[in-house]
Structure formats: C-alpha cells, structure tokens
Enzyme design. Structure first.
Site, PDB file in Angstrom:
ATOM      1  N   ASP A  60     -11.158   6.491   6.455  1.00 13.00           N
ATOM      2  CA  ASP A  60     -10.776   5.835   6.550  1.00 13.00           C
ATOM      3  C   ASP A  60      -9.767   6.539   8.192  1.00 13.00           C
ATOM      4  O   ASP A  60      -8.774   6.583   8.309  1.00 13.00           O
ATOM      5  CB  ASP A  60      -9.379   6.134   6.231  1.00 13.00           C
ATOM      6  CG  ASP A  60      -8.778   4.504   6.388  1.00 13.00           C
ATOM      7  OD1 ASP A  60      -8.866   3.008   7.221  1.00 13.00           O
ATOM      8  OD2 ASP A  60      -7.432   4.694   6.368  1.00 13.00           O
ATOM      9  N   TRP A  94       0.887  -1.340   0.218  1.00 14.66           N
ATOM     10  CA  TRP A  94      -0.485  -0.239   0.788  1.00 14.66           C
ATOM     11  C   TRP A  94       0.778   1.054   0.098  1.00 14.66           C
ATOM     12  O   TRP A  94       1.856   1.020   0.483  1.00 14.66           O
ATOM     13  CB  TRP A  94      -0.724   0.006   1.462  1.00 14.66           C
ATOM     14  CG  TRP A  94      -2.015   1.770   1.308  1.00 14.66           C
ATOM     15  CD1 TRP A  94      -2.658   1.890   0.639  1.00 14.66           C
ATOM     16  CD2 TRP A  94      -1.232   2.610   2.179  1.00 14.66           C
ATOM     17  NE1 TRP A  94      -3.140   2.941   0.981  1.00 14.66           N
ATOM     18  CE2 TRP A  94      -1.832   3.496   1.983  1.00 14.66           C
ATOM     19  CE3 TRP A  94      -0.065   2.878   2.659  1.00 14.66           C
ATOM     20  CZ2 TRP A  94      -2.554   4.802   3.025  1.00 14.66           C
ATOM     21  CZ3 TRP A  94      -0.050   4.342   3.691  1.00 14.66           C
ATOM     22  CH2 TRP A  94      -1.294   5.027   3.113  1.00 14.66           C
ATOM     23  N   ASP A 100      -9.669   4.921  11.179  1.00 13.77           N
ATOM     24  CA  ASP A 100      -8.780   3.635  11.176  1.00 13.77           C
ATOM     25  C   ASP A 100      -9.184   3.429  13.986  1.00 13.77           C
ATOM     26  O   ASP A 100      -8.366   3.115  13.755  1.00 13.77           O
ATOM     27  CB  ASP A 100      -6.892   3.338  11.512  1.00 13.77           C
ATOM     28  CG  ASP A 100      -7.076   3.000  10.302  1.00 13.77           C
ATOM     29  OD1 ASP A 100      -6.964   1.568   9.932  1.00 13.77           O
ATOM     30  OD2 ASP A 100      -5.994   4.015   9.387  1.00 13.77           O
ATOM     31  N   HIS A 152     -11.330   1.695   2.992  1.00 11.78           N
ATOM     32  CA  HIS A 152     -11.206   2.442   2.217  1.00 11.78           C
ATOM     33  C   HIS A 152     -11.342   2.298   1.242  1.00 11.78           C
ATOM     34  O   HIS A 152     -11.177   2.739  -0.092  1.00 11.78           O
ATOM     35  CB  HIS A 152      -9.795   1.711   0.861  1.00 11.78           C
ATOM     36  CG  HIS A 152      -8.612   2.235   2.048  1.00 11.78           C
ATOM     37  ND1 HIS A 152      -6.987   0.909   1.865  1.00 11.78           N
ATOM     38  CD2 HIS A 152      -8.133   2.562   3.867  1.00 11.78           C
ATOM     39  CE1 HIS A 152      -6.139   1.512   3.193  1.00 11.78           C
ATOM     40  NE2 HIS A 152      -7.521   1.843   4.520  1.00 11.78           N
ATOM     41  N   LYS A 180      -7.273   2.019  -1.908  1.00  6.88           N
ATOM     42  CA  LYS A 180      -7.818   3.815  -1.059  1.00  6.88           C
ATOM     43  C   LYS A 180      -8.408   4.583  -2.026  1.00  6.88           C
ATOM     44  O   LYS A 180      -8.326   5.172  -2.714  1.00  6.88           O
ATOM     45  CB  LYS A 180      -6.424   3.771  -0.282  1.00  6.88           C
ATOM     46  CG  LYS A 180      -6.997   4.789   1.084  1.00  6.88           C
ATOM     47  CD  LYS A 180      -6.202   5.226   2.101  1.00  6.88           C
ATOM     48  CE  LYS A 180      -6.227   5.881   3.717  1.00  6.88           C
ATOM     49  NZ  LYS A 180      -5.183   6.330   4.400  1.00  6.88           N
ATOM     50  N   ASP A 217      -9.700  -3.223   2.435  1.00  8.19           N
ATOM     51  CA  ASP A 217      -9.238  -2.559   3.763  1.00  8.19           C
ATOM     52  C   ASP A 217     -10.370  -2.113   3.788  1.00  8.19           C
ATOM     53  O   ASP A 217     -11.019  -1.349   3.114  1.00  8.19           O
ATOM     54  CB  ASP A 217      -8.797  -1.286   4.145  1.00  8.19           C
ATOM     55  CG  ASP A 217      -8.452  -0.618   5.638  1.00  8.19           C
ATOM     56  OD1 ASP A 217      -9.255  -0.105   5.800  1.00  8.19           O
ATOM     57  OD2 ASP A 217      -7.365  -0.504   5.783  1.00  8.19           O
ATOM     58  N   HIS A 236      -8.271  -6.346   5.600  1.00 10.50           N
ATOM     59  CA  HIS A 236      -8.069  -5.393   6.763  1.00 10.50           C
ATOM     60  C   HIS A 236      -9.470  -5.356   7.000  1.00 10.50           C
ATOM     61  O   HIS A 236      -9.928  -3.988   6.736  1.00 10.50           O
ATOM     62  CB  HIS A 236      -6.677  -4.084   6.220  1.00 10.50           C
ATOM     63  CG  HIS A 236      -6.321  -4.916   5.859  1.00 10.50           C
ATOM     64  ND1 HIS A 236      -5.078  -3.528   6.127  1.00 10.50           N
ATOM     65  CD2 HIS A 236      -4.856  -5.511   6.507  1.00 10.50           C
ATOM     66  CE1 HIS A 236      -3.050  -4.434   6.066  1.00 10.50           C
ATOM     67  NE2 HIS A 236      -3.213  -6.217   6.180  1.00 10.50           N
ATOM     68  N   ASP A 257      -6.393  -3.903  11.628  1.00 11.50           N
ATOM     69  CA  ASP A 257      -5.813  -2.531  11.053  1.00 11.50           C
ATOM     70  C   ASP A 257      -6.279  -0.915  11.471  1.00 11.50           C
ATOM     71  O   ASP A 257      -7.264  -1.136  11.142  1.00 11.50           O
ATOM     72  CB  ASP A 257      -5.469  -2.519   9.525  1.00 11.50           C
ATOM     73  CG  ASP A 257      -4.946  -1.226   9.069  1.00 11.50           C
ATOM     74  OD1 ASP A 257      -3.489  -0.638   9.798  1.00 11.50           O
ATOM     75  OD2 ASP A 257      -4.159  -1.020   7.864  1.00 11.50           O
ATOM     76  N   GLU A 266      -3.273  -3.291  -2.206  1.00  9.38           N
ATOM     77  CA  GLU A 266      -4.904  -2.708  -1.065  1.00  9.38           C
ATOM     78  C   GLU A 266      -4.332  -1.480  -2.108  1.00  9.38           C
ATOM     79  O   GLU A 266      -3.883  -0.246  -2.548  1.00  9.38           O
ATOM     80  CB  GLU A 266      -4.539  -3.024   0.625  1.00  9.38           C
ATOM     81  CG  GLU A 266      -5.421  -1.550   1.445  1.00  9.38           C
ATOM     82  CD  GLU A 266      -4.334  -1.444   2.437  1.00  9.38           C
ATOM     83  OE1 GLU A 266      -5.275  -1.103   3.157  1.00  9.38           O
ATOM     84  OE2 GLU A 266      -3.510  -1.892   3.059  1.00  9.38           O
TER      85      GLU A 266
END
Length: 419
Positions: free
Chosen positions: A293, A182, A295, A261, A225, A258, A285, A326, A223
């Site tokens: 995003d 990524w 997290d 993302h 995003k 993810d 993820h 993640d 990955e």
C-alpha cells in the site's frame, strides 16, 4: 480525427458517446485533501513524523502549510479536472483560529470545519470525512483496540465527534457524507493475542456508531488493511474483520475497499461485483499500490480501468458505489499528482461508459468467447482520446496535453516561494 468522426466509430458499436458524457458528469469523485500537504493536517506539530502506519516519501518543494494554501492548491486542481467532485477531509484538517481555538480530537465540533463548508459551498462541492486515528500522542500505539481504557475512550469520543461533524457536512452541503473509519492498529511482530484487540475494536465501533445519525445522509464505512509500517505482522482491522462487521451492521455502515489494502495478487475490480451482490452500497478508495500500500498516484492502468468497468457494469454510478481517491506522493509536484490521479479516474470511468458492455455480456452468456476476446482487443485501439478531449472541453477544463504548463507556472509563481 475529429470528435464527430470518433463519435461515429463508437456509434457503429452501439455506443452513444454523448450520453456517456452526460452520465459521467453527474457522478461525483471525492478528492482527498491530504495529497497537498503530505498528510500533515493542522492539529499537531508539523515537525514531528507521521505515525500509526502512515508514511510519505519525498520532499518536493511547495507543500501546503496552512488551510489557505491547501485551498488555493485545491482550486488549481479543480480548475484542471472535469466532472463532479467532492472534497474528502480528515479530522486532522480542522481549522483553528481566534474564534475557534485548538481543541484535541475528542472535542472537535462542526464549527472547526465551517471554513471547509464555506469553501465547498462556494464551489458546489460535497464533502466526505474521516476520523484521524493516527499521528497523535495518545496512540499507545493502538487506538480503538488498545487494552487501555483511557486510550480507547479518547478515540471513541473522537469517532463520535466525527459522526456529528459528518452530519453537519451533509446537512450544510445537501449531499450525503461518507465517513470512513480506518485505524493502523496492529503489531510489528507476532502477537500473543489476536482475538482480544479485535473484540475491543468491535466494541469500540459499536459505541461510535451508537451516536445518532441519519443513515441516508451519513454513510459510515469500515476500511480494512493487510499491514502497514510498524504493523507488519498483524493488523486488527483485517479484511475479514472489516467485511464481517459491515455485514453484521448493514443498517448503519457499509464496507470500504482500498485497492492498495490487499495482497498484490488480489484485484479489487473482482471484489466490487462480489460485494454488490450483497450490499446495496459500497465505498472505494482508488489508489495505486506497488508491492504494497504505497499510495502512488493513480494512473490510467489496467486495474484502474477494470475497477471503473465494474463500477459502470454494476450500475455503481447511480450512487451505490462511493468513489474517492487516496494517495500522497511527496516526491513530485503535489498539484500535478492530484490532477493526474483525478483526471485518470475520470478518464477510466468514461472509457468504461463508452465500452459496449451489454453487447460483450451477451457474447459471454452465449459462450462466444472467441469473438468476445477479439472485440475486447479491438476496443483498445478505438479513438478514445478524441472522446476524452471532448468531455474535457464540455466541462470547461484543458484537454490532454494542455494543462501541465499551468501547473508549472503555478509552481514557479506560488509553490516555489513557500520556504
């Protein structure tokens, strides 16, 4: 209610809770090392800010500052969470000492991760791996998509070094290693050229993946995003780019999603069966986005449960879905954050396994949608808590409500003294 009574309630629906636990205990979830130190790593100046689309918020006391402290914190989390685990490492977590002095990321070698191998082997863990294409002086601010040959060359060599390290981790630990690529490459404002960076990124990926490896043991991922801090207008590795690259290179990489993302209205739970219709393997993820995003720590919320339902329904626990966490919250106790997220992911997987999925699927195929809705709603008040507690007992970890005091004692005795 006792576990035996709850087991009988589920048995009346055709669900064997004992068998569900046996299936779950063999399915690994990869625990990310970077929650413990706010994505700082050990290869750059810890006083400088994170860059390249990465940002943490908060300054809760007790951040791990050394490999030893990070491993100690991980041990606490591992002791509090049931199930089979792996450790997910970033290249920036290389361990340097007198025998293995510091080298830049393009010169990393397996020996810089030997102590992580020792840590994992002693605990029966596998390991996954990630090249670190952020928070480095050579980001200009682009990496693999940079127009500057010298920048691209540095990060290409870094990616190739990481292939060799992933091969080492897989070989030493006897488990496949998922190696996720990524980058935060992109632009803050409207670009004049969208194609050029993507062509350079594609060519750089081709060169990285030309490094020899055994695809049975090393699983490179691409990955995507939507955007990140400082790259709000344009991301080189968009969803369309990453998925197209994986589709065109199925013999040497797999897609990684993810769930933070994507646009907030997109659900990764729906994307899992869509991708598995075409890819024999995918990677995830699991995180918790709020608006973007961000997290946040994974909760036992609707989308986490739906993601885990699709993993189970699609047969993903056989290894076709690689599950990793993640998130990185620096505003709360980091050990607690790790523990909450890993326990909730395991909890959601168990919840999916004790759902009568085949029976519900038949109702859908037969067009009995009224009954399907009723039965799905009835599942929400089933005595799942007793099943989860029994799973924790069988794994030798605390039941719900019995672990937080241990974290607070660890904070008092260990974390609070890190000044």
């Amino acid at each position: 209610m006792s576990y035996q009574e709850a087991r009988e309630r589920y048995a009346a629906l055709g669900v064997d809770t004992d068998e569900a636990m046996k299936r779950l205990v063999e399915a690994p979830v990869s625990l990310h090392c970077w929650q413990g130190d706010d994505v700082r790593g050990f290869d750059t100046d810890p006083t400088k800010p994170l860059t390249g689309g990465i940002q943490t918020t908060g300054n809760y006391p007790g951040r791990a500052r050394t490999p030893q402290e990070l491993m100690e914190d991980l041990d606490v989390v591992l002791s509090l969470c049931p199930g089979k685990k792996k450790i997910n490492l970033h290249a920036s977590y290389a361990i340097f000492d007198e025998e293995n002095p510091w080298v830049d990321r393009d010169r990393l070698e397996p020996r810089h991760f030997k102590k992580w191998v020792d840590f994992c082997r002693a605990r029966g863990l596998g390991a996954d791996f990630n090249p670190t294409f952020f928070s480095h002086p050579k980001c200009d601010p682009l990496t693999l998509s940079s127009p500057h040959e010298q920048t691209r060359r540095f990060f290409i060599e870094h990616g190739k070094a990481c292939i060799r390290i992933a091969s080492y981790l897989a070989r030493e630990l006897g488990q496949p290693c998922v190696m996720n690529i990524w980058t935060g490459d992109g632009f803050k404002d409207i670009p004049a050229d969208r194609m050029g960076p993507r062509v350079r990124y594609r060519e750089a990926l081709d060169e990285i993946l030309s490094e020899p490896f055994d695809f049975e043991w090393v699983k490179p991922c691409i990955e995507s995003k939507v955007f990140g801090i400082g790259v709000e207008a344009y991301t080189v590795g968009s969803a369309e780019f990453a998925l197209s690259y994986a589709a065109m290179n199925r013999d040497r990489c797999i897609p990684l999603m993810d769930n933070g993302h994507y646009h907030p209205t997109e659900m990764v739970s729906d994307k899992i069966p869509a991708l598995l219709a075409f890819f024999p393997e995918i990677a995830l993820h699991v995180t918790r986005p709020i608006r973007w995003d961000s997290d946040h720590v994974v909760l036992f919320d609707d989308e986490t449960r739906e993601i885990c339902k699709e993993i189970v329904r699609c047969g993903g626990l056989d290894g076709s879905v690689k599950i990793a966490l993640d998130y990185f919250d620096a505003s709360i106790n980091r050990v607690s954050a790790w523990t909450v997220g890993l326990r909730n992911t395991q909890k959601a997987l168990l919840h999916a396994l004790v759902t009568p999925n085949e029976a519900f699927s038949r109702l859908q195929d037969e067009g009995r949608f009224t009954e399907l809705m009723v039965r799905q709603e009835e599942m929400k008040t089933m005595p799942f808590g007793e099943i989860w507690d029994e799973y924790c007992r069988r794994c030798g970890v605390p039941v719900e409500g019995a672990w937080f005091e241990r974290v607070m004692a660890y904070e008092r005795d260990v974390l609070a003294k890190r000044v």
